[in-house]
Design a protein around this motif. Structure first.
Motif, PDB file in Angstrom:
ATOM      1  N   ILE A 181       2.825   6.806  -2.845  1.00 25.86           N
ATOM      2  CA  ILE A 181       3.868   7.122  -3.508  1.00 25.86           C
ATOM      3  C   ILE A 181       3.578   6.933  -5.101  1.00 25.86           C
ATOM      4  CG2 ILE A 181       6.451   6.393  -4.821  1.00 25.86           C
ATOM      5  CD1 ILE A 181       6.905   5.041  -1.718  1.00 25.86           C
ATOM      6  N   GLN A 182       2.897   6.225  -5.180  1.00 28.14           N
ATOM      7  CA  GLN A 182       2.364   6.327  -7.152  1.00 28.14           C
ATOM      8  C   GLN A 182       1.900   7.441  -6.959  1.00 28.14           C
ATOM      9  OE1 GLN A 182       4.450   4.631  -9.372  1.00 28.14           O
ATOM     10  NE2 GLN A 182       5.132   3.254  -7.637  1.00 28.14           N
ATOM     11  N   THR A 183       1.231   7.978  -6.186  1.00 29.97           N
ATOM     12  CA  THR A 183      -0.130   8.727  -6.676  1.00 29.97           C
ATOM     13  C   THR A 183       0.537  10.563  -6.297  1.00 29.97           C
ATOM     14  OG1 THR A 183      -0.740   8.971  -4.208  1.00 29.97           O
ATOM     15  CG2 THR A 183      -1.614   7.438  -5.335  1.00 29.97           C
ATOM     16  N   TRP A 184       2.063  10.248  -5.937  1.00 32.77           N
ATOM     17  CA  TRP A 184       2.815  11.367  -5.891  1.00 32.77           C
ATOM     18  C   TRP A 184       3.253  11.897  -7.150  1.00 32.77           C
ATOM     19  CZ3 TRP A 184       7.385   9.779  -1.787  1.00 32.77           C
ATOM     20  CH2 TRP A 184       6.430   9.701  -0.412  1.00 32.77           C
ATOM     21  N   GLU A 185       3.122  13.199  -6.920  1.00 33.25           N
ATOM     22  CA  GLU A 185       3.704  13.939  -8.706  1.00 33.25           C
ATOM     23  C   GLU A 185       5.076  14.280  -8.554  1.00 33.25           C
ATOM     24  OE1 GLU A 185       1.157  17.749  -8.364  1.00 33.25           O
ATOM     25  OE2 GLU A 185      -0.751  16.093  -9.043  1.00 33.25           O
ATOM     26  N   VAL A 186       5.800  13.381  -8.471  1.00 33.14           N
ATOM     27  CA  VAL A 186       7.619  13.683  -8.655  1.00 33.14           C
ATOM     28  C   VAL A 186       7.572  12.790  -9.783  1.00 33.14           C
ATOM     29  CG1 VAL A 186       7.650  13.188  -6.899  1.00 33.14           C
ATOM     30  CG2 VAL A 186       7.748  11.422  -8.336  1.00 33.14           C
ATOM     31  N   GLN A 187       9.183  13.455 -10.833  1.00 32.80           N
ATOM     32  CA  GLN A 187       9.473  12.955 -12.391  1.00 32.80           C
ATOM     33  C   GLN A 187       9.831  11.747 -12.599  1.00 32.80           C
ATOM     34  OE1 GLN A 187       9.845  15.478 -14.477  1.00 32.80           O
ATOM     35  NE2 GLN A 187       8.771  17.051 -13.305  1.00 32.80           N
ATOM     36  N   PRO A 188       9.204  10.892 -13.318  1.00 30.52           N
ATOM     37  CA  PRO A 188       9.850   9.835 -13.080  1.00 30.52           C
ATOM     38  C   PRO A 188      12.021   9.193 -13.384  1.00 30.52           C
ATOM     39  CG  PRO A 188       9.541  10.719 -15.556  1.00 30.52           C
ATOM     40  CD  PRO A 188       9.167  11.607 -14.456  1.00 30.52           C
ATOM     41  N   CYS A 189      12.710  10.474 -13.163  1.00 32.03           N
ATOM     42  CA  CYS A 189      13.563   9.687 -12.738  1.00 32.03           C
ATOM     43  C   CYS A 189      13.651   9.398 -11.366  1.00 32.03           C
ATOM     44  CB  CYS A 189      13.889  11.651 -13.413  1.00 32.03           C
ATOM     45  SG  CYS A 189      14.088  12.441 -12.094  1.00 32.03           S
ATOM     46  N   TRP A 190      13.147   9.351 -10.595  1.00 24.15           N
ATOM     47  CA  TRP A 190      13.089   9.594  -9.445  1.00 24.15           C
ATOM     48  C   TRP A 190      12.857   7.855  -8.900  1.00 24.15           C
ATOM     49  CZ3 TRP A 190      14.741  12.099  -5.403  1.00 24.15           C
ATOM     50  CH2 TRP A 190      15.400  13.754  -5.290  1.00 24.15           C
ATOM     51  N   LEU A 191      13.724   7.248  -8.817  1.00 17.98           N
ATOM     52  CA  LEU A 191      13.493   5.749  -8.591  1.00 17.98           C
ATOM     53  C   LEU A 191      13.898   5.269  -6.670  1.00 17.98           C
ATOM     54  CD1 LEU A 191      15.888   3.974 -11.098  1.00 17.98           C
ATOM     55  CD2 LEU A 191      13.353   4.808 -11.321  1.00 17.98           C
ATOM     56  N   TYR A 192      13.144   5.022  -6.376  1.00 20.79           N
ATOM     57  CA  TYR A 192      13.058   4.537  -5.039  1.00 20.79           C
ATOM     58  C   TYR A 192      12.987   2.447  -4.803  1.00 20.79           C
ATOM     59  CZ  TYR A 192       8.363   3.231  -5.194  1.00 20.79           C
ATOM     60  OH  TYR A 192       6.846   2.369  -5.040  1.00 20.79           O
ATOM     61  N   SER A 193      13.001   2.444  -3.442  1.00 18.24           N
ATOM     62  CA  SER A 193      12.893   1.022  -3.531  1.00 18.24           C
ATOM     63  C   SER A 193      12.837   1.251  -1.595  1.00 18.24           C
ATOM     64  CB  SER A 193      15.213   0.398  -2.882  1.00 18.24           C
ATOM     65  OG  SER A 193      15.337   1.302  -1.741  1.00 18.24           O
ATOM     66  N   LEU A 194      11.629  -0.106  -1.312  1.00 19.69           N
ATOM     67  CA  LEU A 194      11.488   0.251  -0.378  1.00 19.69           C
ATOM     68  C   LEU A 194      11.168  -0.931   0.550  1.00 19.69           C
ATOM     69  CD1 LEU A 194       8.474   1.831   1.508  1.00 19.69           C
ATOM     70  CD2 LEU A 194       6.801   0.884   0.080  1.00 19.69           C
ATOM     71  N   ASP A 195      11.864  -0.691   1.604  1.00 20.19           N
ATOM     72  CA  ASP A 195      12.176  -1.810   3.098  1.00 20.19           C
ATOM     73  C   ASP A 195      11.119  -1.513   4.098  1.00 20.19           C
ATOM     74  OD1 ASP A 195      14.336  -2.327   1.735  1.00 20.19           O
ATOM     75  OD2 ASP A 195      15.000  -1.245   1.388  1.00 20.19           O
ATOM     76  N   PHE A 196      10.859  -3.081   4.471  1.00 20.13           N
ATOM     77  CA  PHE A 196      10.056  -2.942   6.556  1.00 20.13           C
ATOM     78  C   PHE A 196      11.538  -2.937   6.909  1.00 20.13           C
ATOM     79  CE2 PHE A 196       9.434  -5.613   9.541  1.00 20.13           C
ATOM     80  CZ  PHE A 196       8.039  -4.780  10.458  1.00 20.13           C
ATOM     81  N   LEU A 197      11.083  -2.084   7.918  1.00 21.60           N
ATOM     82  CA  LEU A 197      12.344  -2.093   8.800  1.00 21.60           C
ATOM     83  C   LEU A 197      12.215  -2.895  10.039  1.00 21.60           C
ATOM     84  CD1 LEU A 197      13.530   1.624   8.766  1.00 21.60           C
ATOM     85  CD2 LEU A 197      13.805  -0.182   6.902  1.00 21.60           C
ATOM     86  N   TYR A 198      10.596  -2.166  10.859  1.00 20.81           N
ATOM     87  CA  TYR A 198      10.595  -3.091  12.474  1.00 20.81           C
ATOM     88  C   TYR A 198       9.562  -3.070  12.742  1.00 20.81           C
ATOM     89  CZ  TYR A 198      12.152   1.447  13.809  1.00 20.81           C
ATOM     90  OH  TYR A 198      12.518   3.014  14.069  1.00 20.81           O
ATOM     91  N   GLN A 251       0.622  -1.199  -0.392  1.00 20.06           N
ATOM     92  CA  GLN A 251       0.615  -0.209   0.213  1.00 20.06           C
ATOM     93  C   GLN A 251       0.832   0.871  -0.089  1.00 20.06           C
ATOM     94  OE1 GLN A 251      -3.261  -0.611   2.487  1.00 20.06           O
ATOM     95  NE2 GLN A 251      -4.038  -0.315   0.699  1.00 20.06           N
ATOM     96  N   ILE A 252       1.387   0.805   0.439  1.00 21.03           N
ATOM     97  CA  ILE A 252       3.030   1.926   0.186  1.00 21.03           C
ATOM     98  C   ILE A 252       3.331   2.314  -0.911  1.00 21.03           C
ATOM     99  CG2 ILE A 252       5.108   3.022   1.396  1.00 21.03           C
ATOM    100  CD1 ILE A 252       4.604   2.305   3.950  1.00 21.03           C
ATOM    101  N   GLY A 253       3.659   1.638  -1.223  1.00 20.44           N
ATOM    102  CA  GLY A 253       4.225   1.898  -2.583  1.00 20.44           C
ATOM    103  C   GLY A 253       2.421   1.678  -3.727  1.00 20.44           C
ATOM    104  N   GLU A 254       1.679   1.596  -3.205  1.00 20.61           N
ATOM    105  CA  GLU A 254       0.693   2.279  -4.137  1.00 20.61           C
ATOM    106  C   GLU A 254       0.280   4.231  -3.953  1.00 20.61           C
ATOM    107  OE1 GLU A 254      -2.952   0.457  -3.674  1.00 20.61           O
ATOM    108  OE2 GLU A 254      -1.715  -1.806  -3.623  1.00 20.61           O
TER     109      GLU A 254
END
Length: 129
Positions: A24-41, A19-22
């Protein structure tokens, strides 16, 4: 913009990450921004379990594949006393900032990511190793 967050009773660590990934997809950022998403604790406080995640953003290019990063930290609150059909509570903070944002109430700004990377670059250039 916001998404429909999962109900407390249906929440899992993996659903939270999806859901966090979904969101983030609603954010209006340039497509050059890549990200990785990790569960921490997880942390527990009273009748609440908090799930902590980190989205690490960068703008890699073929000429400079390793660039600075900016992190956005998410916390998903699953309450054992709240109505289990209600959605989990979600908040996030941008690295090096104290302001706590709530999806649906805050419009994410691409400039926040650029500012974090710029401040790290300035600091790196100011310190001699």
């Amino acid at each position: 913009k916001n998404i429909k967050w999962v109900a407390n009773k249906d929440f899992t660590m993996e659903v939270g990450k999806q859901q966090i990934g979904e969101y983030i997809q609603t954010w209006e950022v340039q497509p050059c921004w890549l990200y990785s998403l990790d569960f921490l604790y997880t942390t527990e406080e009273g009748h609440h379990t908090f799930y902590h995640y980190r989205a690490r953003f960068s703008t890699p290019t073929p000429r400079k594949p390793i660039q600075g990063t900016a992190s956005v930290y998410f916390i998903m609150d699953t309450s054992k006393v709240r109505d289990q059909t209600l959605p989990v509570e979600v908040h996030f903070v941008v690295e090096s900032n104290r302001l706590v944002h709530t999806p649906g109430r805050t419009r994410f700004r691409e400039k926040w990511l650029a500012d974090v990377i710029e401040s790290k670059t300035l600091l790196r250039n100011a310190v001699q190793f």
